[in-house]
Design an enzyme around this catalytic site. Structure first.
Site, PDB file in Angstrom:
ATOM      1  N   LYS A   1     -40.280  59.817 -58.444  1.00  0.00           N
ATOM      2  CA  LYS A   1     -41.517  59.501 -57.725  1.00  0.00           C
ATOM      3  C   LYS A   1     -42.621  60.500 -58.062  1.00  0.00           C
ATOM      4  O   LYS A   1     -43.770  60.121 -58.329  1.00  0.00           O
ATOM      5  CB  LYS A   1     -41.253  59.503 -56.217  1.00  0.00           C
ATOM      6  CG  LYS A   1     -40.345  58.379 -55.743  1.00  0.00           C
ATOM      7  CD  LYS A   1     -40.020  58.523 -54.263  1.00  0.00           C
ATOM      8  CE  LYS A   1     -39.079  57.435 -53.779  1.00  0.00           C
ATOM      9  NZ  LYS A   1     -38.739  57.599 -52.341  1.00  0.00           N
TER      10      LYS A   1
ATOM     11  N   CYS B   1     -40.561  63.089 -52.513  1.00  0.00           N
ATOM     12  CA  CYS B   1     -39.389  63.289 -51.648  1.00  0.00           C
ATOM     13  C   CYS B   1     -38.579  62.001 -51.566  1.00  0.00           C
ATOM     14  O   CYS B   1     -39.130  60.899 -51.698  1.00  0.00           O
ATOM     15  CB  CYS B   1     -39.806  63.686 -50.233  1.00  0.00           C
ATOM     16  SG  CYS B   1     -40.656  65.262 -50.092  1.00  0.00           S
ATOM     17  N   ASP B   2     -37.295  62.161 -51.326  1.00  0.00           N
ATOM     18  CA  ASP B   2     -36.451  61.005 -51.036  1.00  0.00           C
ATOM     19  C   ASP B   2     -35.278  61.472 -50.184  1.00  0.00           C
ATOM     20  O   ASP B   2     -34.727  62.554 -50.412  1.00  0.00           O
ATOM     21  CB  ASP B   2     -35.932  60.354 -52.313  1.00  0.00           C
ATOM     22  CG  ASP B   2     -35.333  58.983 -52.027  1.00  0.00           C
ATOM     23  OD1 ASP B   2     -36.110  58.007 -51.955  1.00  0.00           O
ATOM     24  OD2 ASP B   2     -34.105  58.893 -51.846  1.00  0.00           O
ATOM     25  N   SER B   3     -34.915  60.653 -49.195  1.00  0.00           N
ATOM     26  CA  SER B   3     -33.838  61.014 -48.272  1.00  0.00           C
ATOM     27  C   SER B   3     -32.723  59.977 -48.299  1.00  0.00           C
ATOM     28  O   SER B   3     -32.992  58.774 -48.404  1.00  0.00           O
ATOM     29  CB  SER B   3     -34.369  61.132 -46.838  1.00  0.00           C
ATOM     30  OG  SER B   3     -35.359  62.133 -46.734  1.00  0.00           O
TER      31      SER B   3
END
Length: 282
Positions: free
Chosen positions: A128, A144-146
């Site tokens: 991203k 960010c990624d969760s």
């Protein structure tokens, strides 16, 4: 074979451990030519006692250059992440990436085999950030990624209400680990302090879920919130009452670890208060 988290040089951090120093890429981005110094004309004041108007003369004066404002771009559509940054004194621009997450993970699995949960979060955060960085110059981009790791399985957003109900029936009374990958890309010009760095790390926080009744699960899923967030829960929203405890950084559960981001920005030579001082409202 090395995992992608290792090949990109990132550091994965446990909720209760110290944050490891993230890798920094020293490959600089192309920079523009140095900006010229501005000059301006000034008039000399009249001498006291002249009694007549003085003549004006022109002089070249070098202006004092103020520190360039630092533009921070959040490569995420998450309102919670933007709200979190704003509460900490940073008002980012938002540019949502067009990354095909499934394609990114399929390509990584073809190369590396099965991926750990923390690697998945970091890979997607990097994809991203770098997608948006390719579109924007003169900025610091944060991706960010969760994902939620539960009983060894990795979960993102539920695809349907039925899936959200089934997941909560598994989650209630248990604990999972929320992993958030963070990736930072510096596209600022070197003459304005840019480093050309690209670096990242993962933060992980253990989340303990309350023992919900079936009625509570159905009511929560009916609100629609679990379908919009990784792990099918929030800490700062309607799901807050259903989280009984956490071990680690609470901001990481919201979607962005403020302490980890501070350390990553520090690798670029940026201090948090400098971002607040760059015309950003608090």
């Amino acid at each position: 074979m090395a995992r992608p988290g290792c090949t990109c040089g990132s550091a994965s951090t446990a909720a209760t451990s110290a944050v490891a120093t993230p890798h920094r890429s020293d490959t600089p981005r192309p920079t523009s030519a140095s900006r010229p110094t501005r000059s301006c004309a000034v008039s000399s004041p009249a001498s006291p006692g002249d009694g007549v108007s003085s003549t004006s003369s022109s002089a070249s004066v070098t202006s004092v250059t103020s520190p360039a404002p630092i533009s921070l771009v959040l490569a995420s559509a998450s309102p919670a992440r933007k709200k979190l940054l704003h509460a900490a004194g940073i008002d980012p621009s938002v540019v949502v990436s067009g990354v095909d997450e499934a394609a990114v993970l399929d390509a990584a699995r073809t190369t590396y085999g099965e991926l750990a949960a923390e690697d998945i979060a970091l890979l997607l955060a990097r994809a991203k950030a770098e997608d948006v960085a390719a579109q924007i110059d003169h900025a610091v981009i944060v991706g960010c990624d969760s994902v939620l790791e539960l009983d060894g399985e990795v979960h993102g957003k539920p695809a349907s209400a039925a899936e959200a109900v089934a997941r909560w029936q598994r989650m209630r009374g248990t604990a999972g680990v929320l992993h958030t990958g963070h990736w930072v890309v510096d596209t600022r010009d070197s003459d304005l302090g840019g480093t050309g760095a690209t670096l990242g790390a993962t933060a992980s926080t253990t989340v303990h879920f309350a023992r919900l009744t079936d009625a509570e699960i159905e009511a929560y899923v009916a609100s629609g919130e679990p379908l919009r967030v990784a792990g099918a829960f929030t800490l700062d929203g309607l799901g807050g009452p259903y989280v009984s405890a956490i071990e680690g950084d609470p901001s990481n559960v919201v979607g962005l670890s403020l302490p980890l981001l501070r350390e990553l920005l520090g690798e670029l030579g940026l201090l948090w208060h400098q971002l607040r001082a760059s015309g950003i409202p608090t």
